[in-house]
Every structure is written in structure tokens, then in C-alpha cells.
Design a protein around this motif. Structure first.
Motif, mmCIF file in Angstrom:
data_model
loop_
_atom_site.group_PDB
_atom_site.id
_atom_site.type_symbol
_atom_site.label_atom_id
_atom_site.label_comp_id
_atom_site.label_asym_id
_atom_site.label_seq_id
_atom_site.Cartn_x
_atom_site.Cartn_y
_atom_site.Cartn_z
ATOM 1 N N ARG A 87 6.097 10.553 0.720
ATOM 2 C CA ARG A 87 5.206 11.297 1.604
ATOM 3 C C ARG A 87 3.730 11.124 1.265
ATOM 4 N N ALA A 88 3.345 9.858 1.008
ATOM 5 C CA ALA A 88 1.906 9.584 0.914
ATOM 6 C C ALA A 88 1.368 9.688 2.337
ATOM 7 N N GLN A 89 0.102 10.091 2.509
ATOM 8 C CA GLN A 89 -0.450 10.207 3.856
ATOM 9 C C GLN A 89 -0.656 8.809 4.429
ATOM 10 N N ASP A 90 -0.940 7.865 3.555
ATOM 11 C CA ASP A 90 -1.234 6.531 4.034
ATOM 12 C C ASP A 90 -1.147 5.571 2.852
ATOM 13 N N TYR A 91 -1.121 4.275 3.156
ATOM 14 C CA TYR A 91 -1.165 3.293 2.089
ATOM 15 C C TYR A 91 -2.007 2.139 2.594
ATOM 16 N N THR A 92 -2.521 1.341 1.676
ATOM 17 C CA THR A 92 -3.358 0.247 2.120
ATOM 18 C C THR A 92 -3.265 -0.913 1.150
ATOM 19 N N TYR A 93 -3.303 -2.119 1.701
ATOM 20 C CA TYR A 93 -3.402 -3.308 0.856
ATOM 21 C C TYR A 93 -4.857 -3.737 0.841
ATOM 22 N N LEU A 94 -5.433 -3.806 -0.328
ATOM 23 C CA LEU A 94 -6.827 -4.236 -0.407
ATOM 24 C C LEU A 94 -6.838 -5.723 -0.746
ATOM 25 N N LEU A 95 -7.885 -6.385 -0.297
ATOM 26 C CA LEU A 95 -7.839 -7.850 -0.304
ATOM 27 C C LEU A 95 -8.750 -8.487 -1.343
ATOM 28 N N ASP A 96 -9.409 -7.655 -2.139
ATOM 29 C CA ASP A 96 -10.448 -8.172 -3.014
ATOM 30 C C ASP A 96 -11.587 -8.799 -2.238
ATOM 31 N N GLU A 97 -11.866 -8.229 -1.089
ATOM 32 C CA GLU A 97 -13.019 -8.623 -0.269
ATOM 33 C C GLU A 97 -13.795 -7.339 -0.112
ATOM 34 N N GLU A 98 -14.826 -7.184 -0.900
ATOM 35 C CA GLU A 98 -15.475 -5.875 -0.996
ATOM 36 C C GLU A 98 -15.696 -5.174 0.344
ATOM 37 N N TYR A 99 -16.374 -5.874 1.237
ATOM 38 C CA TYR A 99 -16.785 -5.212 2.454
ATOM 39 C C TYR A 99 -15.574 -4.767 3.279
ATOM 40 N N LEU A 100 -14.620 -5.701 3.443
ATOM 41 C CA LEU A 100 -13.445 -5.373 4.250
ATOM 42 C C LEU A 100 -12.618 -4.266 3.610
ATOM 43 N N ASP A 101 -12.473 -4.342 2.301
ATOM 44 C CA ASP A 101 -11.711 -3.302 1.603
ATOM 45 C C ASP A 101 -12.345 -1.935 1.822
ATOM 46 N N ALA A 102 -13.674 -1.909 1.644
ATOM 47 C CA ALA A 102 -14.367 -0.626 1.762
ATOM 48 C C ALA A 102 -14.214 -0.095 3.183
ATOM 49 N N ARG A 103 -14.283 -0.991 4.147
ATOM 50 C CA ARG A 103 -14.197 -0.567 5.533
ATOM 51 C C ARG A 103 -12.830 0.030 5.838
ATOM 52 N N SER A 104 -11.776 -0.665 5.388
ATOM 53 C CA SER A 104 -10.461 -0.148 5.755
ATOM 54 C C SER A 104 -10.171 1.145 4.993
ATOM 55 N N LEU A 105 -10.604 1.203 3.747
ATOM 56 C CA LEU A 105 -10.394 2.437 2.992
ATOM 57 C C LEU A 105 -11.123 3.592 3.662
ATOM 58 N N ARG A 106 -12.340 3.315 4.069
ATOM 59 C CA ARG A 106 -13.156 4.357 4.651
ATOM 60 C C ARG A 106 -12.531 4.914 5.928
ATOM 61 N N LEU A 107 -12.004 4.007 6.753
ATOM 62 C CA LEU A 107 -11.357 4.457 7.986
ATOM 63 C C LEU A 107 -10.206 5.408 7.673
ATOM 64 N N GLN A 108 -9.433 5.035 6.670
ATOM 65 C CA GLN A 108 -8.285 5.878 6.330
ATOM 66 C C GLN A 108 -8.740 7.207 5.740
ATOM 67 N N VAL A 109 -9.745 7.125 4.875
ATOM 68 C CA VAL A 109 -10.257 8.351 4.250
ATOM 69 C C VAL A 109 -10.770 9.299 5.334
ATOM 70 N N GLU A 110 -11.579 8.754 6.274
ATOM 71 C CA GLU A 110 -12.153 9.629 7.304
ATOM 72 C C GLU A 110 -11.051 10.220 8.181
ATOM 73 N N GLY A 111 -10.066 9.391 8.498
ATOM 74 C CA GLY A 111 -8.970 9.875 9.340
ATOM 75 C C GLY A 111 -8.271 11.057 8.696
ATOM 76 N N ILE A 112 -7.986 10.943 7.426
ATOM 77 C CA ILE A 112 -7.240 12.002 6.749
ATOM 78 C C ILE A 112 -8.110 13.243 6.546
ATOM 79 N N LEU A 113 -9.373 13.017 6.204
ATOM 80 C CA LEU A 113 -10.252 14.174 5.992
ATOM 81 C C LEU A 113 -10.450 14.929 7.301
#
Ligand code: ATP
Ligand code: MG
Length: 565
Positions: free
Chosen positions: A123-149
Motif C-alpha cells: 500500500r505505497a501511494q505511488d512508486y517511481t523508477y528514476l533514470l539518473d537524469e536529474e531534470y527528468l527525475d526531479a520532474r516526475s518525482l515532483r508530479l507525484q509529490v504534488e499529486g499526493i500532497l
């Protein structure tokens, strides 16, 4: 600003997050389960946890604390290696027991570690695969963070009839309206037709106003002008012919509650003045009465006109406009501007229309035909976008599947009637889809192999979606002049100007005159050609000539004009 805890044995994600999400507070990362629990025990109000999966930490720090049983079953080196690879999931398992409601996003940069199933099981709220591409990683993480918050910021969903979606713009409107609802000042709701102004006033503003009186709605666009005053302020017997009894107005009915005036722009200047007095001192006088009455109302007004422009044009009183509290006016965006919310809104409206008794009955009938055991009470039938459905879906539930190309069509449609139109469209879509399937099922034999695949999945045919959208497309703009030969498949298109005349007959003669003159021009004065187009008979030129004479068209003058031009 939210408080976020990262559980990770390195600083990598902490650095990424603090750099790309400066609007949140990131607590110092916890390096293992023990540190995570210590932080959670001390820092109150952690809003979200970001949890790495792979932990390169010492044996003593690894969960489970007691590894003797695992060691007994295999090579200790291998056991530790496995524990490190999936340590995040062990931590999540513990967190679920100690902090069941804490949202967690599981993240990994190792795409060779499949985490979906475990993340869901734990029951994690979400999961994500990060790509070691700073900008893209930050963007996808941020979308998920904002969605959950954003979800967390929402008060517990008490099945609110007004769907808000998740975008910051709508959540901002929600916050603002909850505050305005409680105050005494009027509220202006702006927005195109079908964007939910009436619903919002009735189901959101009034219930939050903490007022004990009624919610009374008046649509001023449907009230005849001569009845408006009596309707609003009430009337005493004998005030005018027809006033056979005294009647209360809506101001009296809404006393202590909320008065919703829809299409406020339709109020005459005289009534605007009286409404201003109501807002200023709560006083008004019923039609035909000399006695003043008082009332205490919360006023909510709506319009899809531009009130400020009406003030400029002298059609709306400036003093009333200022009194309506225009600085806090709320504009509901049209459906086509709801961006990333479209999917959520589609979902919510879909579930709503699928629950309508008619659609529900059809769905149950279909389910019976296909041998599905749908619990009667559970009629929430969701919609999913995709080409197929994973085997994990719950087979005791019907699931509608819409093809990505149809979804795209809906998403890009301009929806002039907004939610009213979306709701109607979806209701038709569900009904027609189910009717077609029910009819089909009656024709096939039980055991037919075409019926074997996933009976719980109801596919929405792209043809159906397309056909239902088509009639709602805007009419093609009329060509400014006749097209090339003036008679394509669509007929003879042209612009005419309609001027007021003494009768409707005179208006249509004027219009007919204009188009016959234009045809005369287009076909070089060839009356036979015109007769062919209009009557399908090239021999009818004489009829056309007579008609033009009747309409007062001077053929000789037209010919001369053509010759000159
Ligand atoms: N955000 C929403 N959530 C749920 N239902 C909505 C929403 N917005 C609109 N609707 C639905 O759409 C329909 C139209 O809404 P409503 O009558 O409130 O629109 P309106 O802005 O007042 O339109 P008009 O300007 O034509 O009066 C209603 O059936 C309402 O339930
Ligand atoms: Mg309305």
C-alpha cells in the motif's frame, strides 16, 4: 509547504529534491529503518515519505533484525545481498504497521528491480523508477509529490457533489470559496454555461455558510421583466391587476439563508438600485406596499457576461457592482482548460452516470448475461483508458475500457456546454454501449468462444464515441461569399444581412432578394443555371425570373451592373 522525509542510505535524492523542490521542507535523510522511526517519532506532521529500495548498509542496520532463520536456509553472503537489494520494501512493511496512514512513494533507479507488485501489496501511494537524469527525475518525482500532497490537503472526501480535480488552480478556488462562504460579503461566480456555478452555490457555498435558512435560487434569465420585482420582493394584494393575493418574495424566503441570483446581468437598472439597498441595509419594500421589510441574506450571484464591461456600457450600476465584492469574484474554468484534471473528471462523471438507475439496470442485465456476480449495491463502474486490462482488475466489477484514441478525441474536444455536455455525452455513451452489448449477447450461444475473453471488461467502441461527439461539433462558419461554383455538396453558402422590417414576411423577402441577386451574379445572369440549382430543372428559368420580379429585383439594372463590373 510540506514536510517530507527521505529514507535513503545516500544523499543523492535529498540533494535532488532540495534543489528542485525548494517549496518543501526535506528533513535530514534517514539512513535505515531505525533512523526513520526515530525521525517520525520526533518530527510531528511528516506529510510524505520518499523511500529508496536499495540500501548499501551494514548487516546490523538491515531488516529483519534477526536473520538467523534466513542464514540457516542459504549462504549468508547471498542473503545479505538480497536484503540490501530489497531493504526499502522491508522498511515499507514496518512503516505500514507503525504509521498506516503515512503516504509513501517508493523509488528506485534500478530498472532491474520490479517494484510495482510489492509497492501495491504494501500500500505505497505511488512508486517511481528514476533514470539518473536529474531534470527528468526531479520532474516526475515532483508530479507525484504534488499529486499526493494535494490529495492530502483535501478534507476527507465526503462524496462531494462538486468535483474539484487536483490542479492547484481549482484547489485555490476551493480554499477561497470555503473562506468566502463563511463571511457576510456577496460572492460573484463567473464562468461559461455548464461550468458548475449553480451546483457550487447550492452544494458547496450554502452548506459552508453556517446559515440556518434556506438556499433559494432564482434564474433571472427566465423571469419576465415585468414579474421580476414581485418575484424578488413580494407583492401585496391588489398592487396591480392580477395580484389577487399577497405573495412573499424570494428575499423573504431566503431570510437567514442564501439567495442565489443567476444571470444577474438581466436585472433592470431600477431593480439593481433596490438590490443595492438590500445589500446596504437589509431593507426592501414589497410591490404595492408602503411598509418596509428587513431581511438577512447571503447573496451569491452568477453570470456568464462580463459585468465590468456592462458597467462601462452603463447597463449595470457601478455602486451595485462594487457592493458585490468584485475583487474576490471566482471564475470557474471551462472544461477544455482543465488540463491534467481531465482524466480525473472523466472518471468521476463516468462513475456518476453509470450509477443512474437506467444505466445501472442495463449493466446488471449485461452482467447476468455474462454470468458475472456483481454485488447489487456496488455499482461503481470505473472507466479506464487503454487497449487492454491487466489481469489484476477485480472481476466482480464491470470496468469500461476506452481506447486511447477515443480518450484523445474527448480530451481535445472543445466542450462548449462544459460539464453539462460531458455528463450527457457520457450517459449516452454508457447506455448505447450497454444496449449494443446486451442485444449482441442475446444472439450468441452460451460457450461461444467470442464471449470467452474478460466478460467484466466493457469496451467502448471508438465508433460510438465518435458518432456521439459529431453532432456536438460547432457548425462550420458560413463562407463569406458563395464558394467557387456556389453549389458544393453542402449547398449554396453565403452571408446575408438581416435587417429589422415591419414583418417577418418582409424580413424573409429581403433575405431571399439578397441571395437571388448573389446567385444572379455568381452564374453570370444565367437564369437556367439558377433554376437548375434551385429547382433541379434547367427549364425553370422563367419561374426564377417571375419570382425575382415579385421581389422587386430589377433584372435590367443587375445586368447593367454586371456589364459595368
Ligand atoms: N465540478 C462539477 N462537479 C460535478 N458536477 C458538475 C460540475 N460542474 C458542473 N456539473 C454538472 O453539470 C451540470 C451543469 O452545472 P450547473 O448548472 O451548475 O452549471 P452553470 O455554470 O450554473 O450553468 P449555466 O450558466 O448554464 O446556468 C449539472 O448537472 C452539474 O451537476
Ligand atoms: Mg446555472
Amino acid at each position: 509547504m510540506s514536510s517530507i522525509l527521505i529514507i535513503d542510505d545516500t544523499d543523492k535524492y535529498w540533494e535532488l529534491c532540495t534543489r528542485f523542490m525548494p517549496e518543501h521542507v526535506f528533513l535530514p535523510p534517514a539512513r535505515n529503518y531505525r533512523e526513520a522511526e526515530a525521525t517520525l517519532a520526533h518530527a510531528r506532521d511528516v506529510d510524505l515519505v520518499l523511500l529508496d529500495v536499495h540500501f548499501d548498509i551494514s548487516e546490523a542496520e538491515l531488516l529483519p533484525e534477526d536473520k538467523s532463520e534466513l542464514f540457516a536456509r542459504g549462504d549468508p553472503g547471498r542473503v545479505l545481498e538480497r536484503l540490501r537489494r530489497g531493504q526499502g520494501l522491508h522498511i515499507l512493511d514496518r512503516l505500514r504497521r507503525s504509521h498506516p496512514d503515512l503516504p509513501v512513494i517508493v523509488m528506485t533507479s534500478r530498472d532491474d528491480l520490479p517494484i510495482e507488485a510489492d509497492a501495491e501489496r504494501l500500500r505505497a501511494q505511488d512508486y517511481t523508477y528514476l533514470l539518473d537524469e536529474e531534470y527528468l527525475d526531479a520532474r516526475s518525482l515532483r508530479l507525484q509529490v504534488e499529486g499526493i500532497l494535494a490529495q492530502r490537503a483535501r478534507p476527507p472526501a465526503i462524496d462531494e457533489p462538486f468535483y474539484w480535480g487536483q490542479t492547484p488552480r481549482m484547489l485555490g478556488i476551493r480554499r477561497r470559496l470555503s473562506i468566502l462562504a463563511r463571511g457576510r460579503l456577496p460572492i460573484i461566480l463567473l464562468g461559461d454555461t455548464g461550468t458548475g456555478k449553480t451546483l457550487l452555490a447550492r452544494e458547496f457555498i450554502h452548506p459552508r455558510s453556517q446559515r440556518t435558512g434556506l438556499f433559494v435560487a432564482v434564474d433571472l434569465s427566465t423571469l419576465p421583466h415585468e414579474l421580476m420585482a414581485a418575484h424578488l420582493f413580494g407583492v401585496v394584494k391588489g398592487a396591480y391587476t392580477g395580484a389577487t393575493a399577497s405573495r412573499e418574495g424570494v428575499l423573504a424566503r431566503a431570510h437567514g439563508g442564501t439567495l442565489f441570483l443567476d444571470e444577474i446581468g438581466n436585472l433592470s437598472l431600477e431593480l439593481q438600485k433596490q438590490l443595492l439597498v438590500v445589500l446596504q441595509d437589509g431593507r426592501y419594500t414589497p410591490v404595492g406596499s408602503v411598509e418596509e421589510r428587513t431581511c438577512d441574506i447571503k447573496l451569491v450571484v452568477a453570470t456568464n457576461e462580463n459585468l465590468a464591461a456592462m458597467v462601462q456600457a452603463g447597463r449595470f450600476r457601478e455602486d451595485l457592482y462594487m457592493r458585490l465584492n468584485p475583487a474576490t469574484a471566482v471564475t470557474l474554468p471551462p472544461l477544455r482548460e482543465r488540463g491534467d484534471d481531465f482524466a480525473t473528471l472523466l472518471d468521476e462523471f463516468f462513475v456518476r452516470v453509470a450509477r443512474e438507475p437506467y444505466n445501472r439496470d442495463l449493466a446488471l442485465q449485461y452482467a447476468r448475461q455474462r454470468g458475472l456476480q456483481i454485488p447489487e449495491g456496488d455499482a461503481a463502474m470505473p472507466i479506464m483508458v487503454g487497449r487492454s486490462v491487466s489481469a489484476r482488475a477485480d472481476p466482480r466489477r464491470l470496468l469500461f475500457l476506452i481506447h486511447p484514441s477515443s480518450y484523445k478525441l474527448l480530451r481535445e474536444f472543445h466542450w462548449p456546454g462544459n460539464f453539462r455536455q460531458l455528463e450527457m455525452f457520457l450517459s449516452n455513451l454508457v447506455t448505447l454501449t450497454l444496449v449494443e452489448l446486451v442485444d449482441q449477447a442475446e444472439l450468441v450461444e452460451p460457450g461461444d468462444p467470442s464471449q470467452a475473453s474478460r466478460p467484466d471488461v466493457v469496451p467502448i467502441l471508438p465508433r460510438m464515441a465518435r458518432d456521439l461527439l459529431k453532432p456536438m461539433e460547432p457548425p462550420k462558419p458560413v463562407a463569406a461569399a458563395a464558394d467557387a461554383d456556389g453549389e458544393g455538396g453542402g449547398g449554396f453558402n453565403m452571408q446575408v444581412s438581416v435587417r429589422p422590417q415591419e414583418s417577418l414576411n418582409a424580413v424573409s423577402c429581403d433575405v431571399e432578394r439578397q441571395y437571388l441577386e448573389r446567385m444572379f451574379d455568381t452564374y453570370g445572369g444565367d437564369l437556367g443555371r439558377i433554376a437548375e440549382v434551385l429547382l433541379g430543372d434547367a427549364g425553370g428559368g422563367r419561374k426564377v425570373q417571375l419570382r425575382m420580379n415579385q421581389l422587386g429585383i430589377k433584372l435590367r439594372k443587375l445586368k447593367r451592373k454586371r456589364g459595368a463590373g
